[in-house]
Enzyme design. Structure first.
Site, PDB file in Angstrom:
ATOM      1  N   PHE A   1       0.802  -1.335  -0.081  1.00  0.00           N
ATOM      2  CA  PHE A   1       0.200  -0.012   0.043  1.00  0.00           C
ATOM      3  C   PHE A   1       0.703   1.258   0.044  1.00  0.00           C
ATOM      4  CE2 PHE A   1      -2.095  -3.346   2.625  1.00  0.00           C
ATOM      5  CZ  PHE A   1      -3.239  -3.616   1.649  1.00  0.00           C
TER       6      PHE A   1
ATOM      7  N   GLU B   1       7.497   1.168  -0.200  1.00  0.00           N
ATOM      8  CA  GLU B   1       8.166   1.829  -1.356  1.00  0.00           C
ATOM      9  C   GLU B   1       9.529   2.389  -1.152  1.00  0.00           C
ATOM     10  OE1 GLU B   1       7.495   5.422  -4.684  1.00  0.00           O
ATOM     11  OE2 GLU B   1       5.868   4.494  -3.573  1.00  0.00           O
TER      12      GLU B   1
ATOM     13  N   ARG C   1       1.749  15.375  -5.770  1.00  0.00           N
ATOM     14  CA  ARG C   1       0.555  14.934  -6.309  1.00  0.00           C
ATOM     15  C   ARG C   1      -0.717  15.419  -5.597  1.00  0.00           C
ATOM     16  NH1 ARG C   1      -1.022  10.298  -9.329  1.00  0.00           N
ATOM     17  NH2 ARG C   1       0.802   9.564  -9.835  1.00  0.00           N
TER      18      ARG C   1
ATOM     19  N   ARG D   1      -1.650   4.549  -0.700  1.00  0.00           N
ATOM     20  CA  ARG D   1      -2.475   4.388  -1.803  1.00  0.00           C
ATOM     21  C   ARG D   1      -3.049   5.602  -1.945  1.00  0.00           C
ATOM     22  NH1 ARG D   1      -6.024  -0.885  -1.944  1.00  0.00           N
ATOM     23  NH2 ARG D   1      -6.361  -1.248  -3.988  1.00  0.00           N
TER      24      ARG D   1
ATOM     25  N   ALA E   1       2.480   3.894  -7.924  1.00  0.00           N
ATOM     26  CA  ALA E   1       1.877   4.950  -8.682  1.00  0.00           C
ATOM     27  C   ALA E   1       0.786   4.363  -9.485  1.00  0.00           C
ATOM     28  CB  ALA E   1       2.837   5.656  -9.623  1.00  0.00           C
TER      29      ALA E   1
ATOM     30  N   GLU F   1      -4.870   2.616  -7.385  1.00  0.00           N
ATOM     31  CA  GLU F   1      -5.245   3.669  -6.417  1.00  0.00           C
ATOM     32  C   GLU F   1      -6.308   4.313  -6.493  1.00  0.00           C
ATOM     33  OE1 GLU F   1      -1.069   5.820  -5.377  1.00  0.00           O
ATOM     34  OE2 GLU F   1      -1.128   5.226  -7.443  1.00  0.00           O
TER      35      GLU F   1
END
Length: 774
Positions: free
Chosen positions: A246, A250, A328, A360, A527, A730
């Site tokens: 989720f 990363e 984002r 997410r 992503a 996502e």
């Protein structure tokens, strides 16, 4: 075209392949999951003599380390060694975007749970016992826990970012309605089933292999090499699958792999480091809490003429991925609406919490919540339904986003009006109205939640991937990509691509582990781009191999290449089955010394973004959808349940409807959890209070909506998506935002004097206070 980087080559051939793909395939990992046979880091067969590690972390959120006494811990039988920053041969630094995060604290600590040392022992039990024997003296310094406090004190991670379109100040002067307010959206714990962990083992010549629970194998490889002061080729990182990520794996899977590798580097012995749940909760970052303000201006016909917002992102003690996440948020600040005059600003605020990280949606949900709150506020003050404002401002073809991209193949209105029609919104609203008239102890609320979510890494250079495909002598096939399987079904989609290109049974195909020695220099699985990027590379590699095999078949059958197709493991000529089977074709190719290995590279075309101008075309495409949520509140207790969430979703042309539906449903529930019950709590000293499942509530089977209905919107799909099958990881999480506003509307039905608050999550305690607030 052995290493083809031109994405236009083979375009027509790839399109032909895409038309043949099936939609019925199921998630092939499910079989081993339910049988308990799927392998994770903790399942690795460890070498004899493997050591086990436990992290000693800071018991304070901010302070200077005056002294640490390791003597009792080191004297404990079974303790091999305790590592600190003094044992780092390279750089004591793990920051990715900004180098501001040490692997081990040196002279100061900056958050409660910050790693200080690594205890390596014969067993985890001994290592944990040793941790309790360490004494530390910290001179405490002031602690910042909120973004507002950080802003007031001038504590920031980096410079602010801002997007603009039109002239907001001038536009506000022309508005008939102007409203201002503030919002808060809390963090969210990833709560992946598999906690963070890694296993490092020494190879010959000073090489190290790391089995890691990471979404970013290359990030682990690069950071380990940097900390150890060695070249990247000395480090091999291997990932079989993750028990959930989720976004939490990363960037934040990296330090544990680095620590295990550091111990292996010094001891020349295997080292295993698996965090238990309490350590994981305490030491790792969450979804970023946001404290935001907005100003929205509308005309009498409910058109949003101007919109301003300032987002205060609680980044935690180090940058981690905060700058990218903040970006984002700006990209998604206007959600599914066209606003001609926009000014948005985000500040990444440095606090004394664990560095917050990807989750997410990656900052998009936080931005969307603010504009939905602004619309709800405006509707309440004007005396209209929020739906009227939402519908009046939906994106249309060729509208301009605040970051300069022109909206193309827009499905915002299509999904919205399809939802109204398919689910008979008039009947739904009438049912809610009648229920509320006839009940005093219970009230219902209904909300619409449109979504528009851009697909691509917003950092353009990250949008590329490679695939390595081998066809073996017996016709079986091995596939390596950078895609990390973490429950989203990407392995199944990769196998589906290979099976349909070659028209062979899925049993002939093996998806290899994600390994930095086979596919190097990779972007993380994140992503929502994993299937697109790695699937396109896989498709290119398989199509190149297919062309070679057609050439071999044309020679063997003495026919034109154009007449040849593969179907159900046989060669067909002009649509008629020949005697040449798949395995015979492969044998013939080997005898002719034709290469049966292909390494293809795909880079997303067209996308670009100029950060000096804050303008560009950062997304390959957008995903659209509309959710209608209904909720019922018990007005005596403040408890609630969700009656239904009905969704029209833009899958494009789904290549695996079962997998994609599962992603929509799972993301929806995770979004509802974030908006309604998952409340992260730190005390004023920076200590995590919601540190167990007794104090941090996540949706269970009794929390999910009684009905979840998802209908694909009729659409042509998008060529930039793999086989026109759009990303699905996502975007559906944002449907969960509708749960907040459904509850709010139910509160308003009970208490007409309710003063709208936009403070998520909407827990039962907040509902109860709203119901009876005068």
């Amino acid at each position: 075209m052995h290493k083809n980087t031109d994405n236009k080559i083979l375009g027509s051939k790839l399109d032909a392949v895409s038309k043949s793909l099936k939609k019925s395939i199921k998630n092939l990992d499910s079989y081993t999951h339910v049988r308990g046979e799927s392998l994770y880091v903790d399942d690795v067969n460890i070498r004899q003599g493997t050591f086990h590690a436990v992290v000693f972390d800071s018991p304070k959120a901010h302070g200077k380390i005056k002294s640490i006494d390791y003597s009792k811990a080191e004297a404990l039988q079974g303790v091999e060694r305790i590592f600190t920053y003094k044992d780092v041969p390279g750089e004591n630094e793990i920051g990715g975007i900004i180098p501001d995060e040490p692997l081990f604290a040196e002279h100061e600590v900056h958050f409660w749970g910050m790693p200080i040392a690594l205890i390596v022992a014969e067993s985890e039990f001994i290592a944990r016992k040793a941790r309790d024997l360490i004494s530390i003296d910290i001179e405490e310094l002031p602690v910042i826990t909120t973004a507002k406090e950080a802003k007031a004190k001038g504590s920031f991670i980096n410079a602010p970012r801002s997007f603009s379109l039109g002239d907001t100040e001038k536009a506000f002067a022309d508005c008939d309605y102007i409203f201002e307010g503030e919002t808060f959206s809390n963090g969210q714990e990833h709560l992946y089933i598999e906690a963070q962990g890694a296993y490092a083992e020494p190879l010959e010549n000073g090489n190290i292999k790391i089995t890691s629970s990471t979404q970013g194998p290359t990030a682990v490889q690069k950071t380990v090499a940097q900390v150890l002061g060695v070249a990247m080729h000395k480090i091999e990182v291997d990932v079989t699958r993750l028990g959930g990520g989720f976004g939490g794996k990363e960037d934040q899977a990296t330090p544990w792999a680095v620590m295990a590798a550091l111990a292996t580097f010094h001891l020349n012995q295997s080292v295993k480091l698996i965090l238990n749940r309490h350590d994981d909760l305490r030491m790792t970052g969450k979804r970023h809490p946001y404290e935001s303000t907005y100003k929205i201006g509308l005309t009498k016909d409910l058109k949003i003429l101007a919109y301003q917002s300032e987002f205060l992102q609680n980044s935690g003690a180090a940058a981690d991925l905060s700058p990218a996440i903040a970006e984002r948020t700006l990209f998604h600040a206007t959600n599914s609406y066209y606003v001609p005059n926009v000014t948005t600003k985000v500040l990444s605020c440095k606090t004394n919490l664990p560095p917050n990280t990807a989750f997410r949606g990656f900052g998009g949900p936080q931005g969307m919540f603010v504009i939905e709150s602004a619309i709800a506020k405006a509707a309440h003050e004007i005396g209209v339904s929020p739906r009227a404002i939402q519908e009046a401002n939906l994106l249309d073809e060729n509208d301009t986003f605040s970051y300069g991209q022109i909206a193309k193949k827009v499905e915002a209105k299509n999904t919205w009006h399809s939802a109204k029609q398919l689910f008979n919104i008039e009947a739904m609203e009438q049912e809610v109205s009648e229920f509320n008239k006839n009940n005093t102890a219970f009230k219902k609320g209904l909300s619409f939640m449109p979504i528009t979510f851009g697909i691509s890494f917003t950092n353009t250079p990250m949008n590329h991937a490679r695939a390595l495909v081998h066809i073996y002598l017996d016709g079986s096939i091995g596939v390596s990509t950078a895609a990390v399987e973490m429950g989203q079904g990407v392995n199944t989609k990769m196998m589906q691509i290979v099976a349909d290109v070659f028209s062979v049974s899925i049993e002939h195909i093996k998806i290899e582990t994600t390994n930095t020695t086979r596919v190097a220099n990779t972007s993380p699985s994140a992503a929502s781009s994993t299937a697109d990027l790695n699937g396109k590379a896989t498709l290119m590699a398989c199509t190149a191999l297919l062309e070679r095999l057609k050439s071999v078949a044309s020679q063997d059958l003495n026919v034109s290449e154009n007449s040849i197709t593969l179907n159900k493991e046989f060669v067909y000529v002009n649509g008629k089955k020949s005697e040449l089977s798949w395995t015979s074709l492969i044998s013939s190719a080997m005898l002719k010394r034709v290469a049966l290995t292909e390494n293809a590279h795909y880079a997303t075309p067209e996308i670009h973004f100029d950060k000096t101008k804050e303008k560009g075309h950062p997304f390959a495409y957008h995903v659209y959808g509309t959710a209608i949520t209904t909720a019922t509140i018990d007005c005596t207790r403040g408890t609630y349940e969700f009656d239904a969430v009905k969704i029209v979703h833009d899958y494009g042309k789904s290549m695996s409807e079962g997998i994609d539906l599962g992603q929509v449903e799972g993301a929806l529930i995770q979004g509802i959890g974030w908006m309604t019950m998952e409340e992260i709590a730190y005390n004023k000293d920076g200590r995590l209070l919601s540190n167990a499942l007794s104090t941090y509530k996540v949706p269970d089977i009794f929390s999910v909506p009684k009905t979840v209905e998802v209908i694909p919107v009729e659409t042509e799909g998008n060529d930039m998506a793999i086989l026109k099958s759009k990303a699905v990881g996502e975007p559906p999480l944002m449907y969960g935002i509708g749960a907040y506003f459904a509850l709010q509307n139910a509160i308003k039905a009970f208490n007409p004097n309710y003063d709208l608050k936009f403070h998520a999550p909407m827990t039962p305690e907040k509902v109860l206070m709203g119901l009876y607030k005068k």
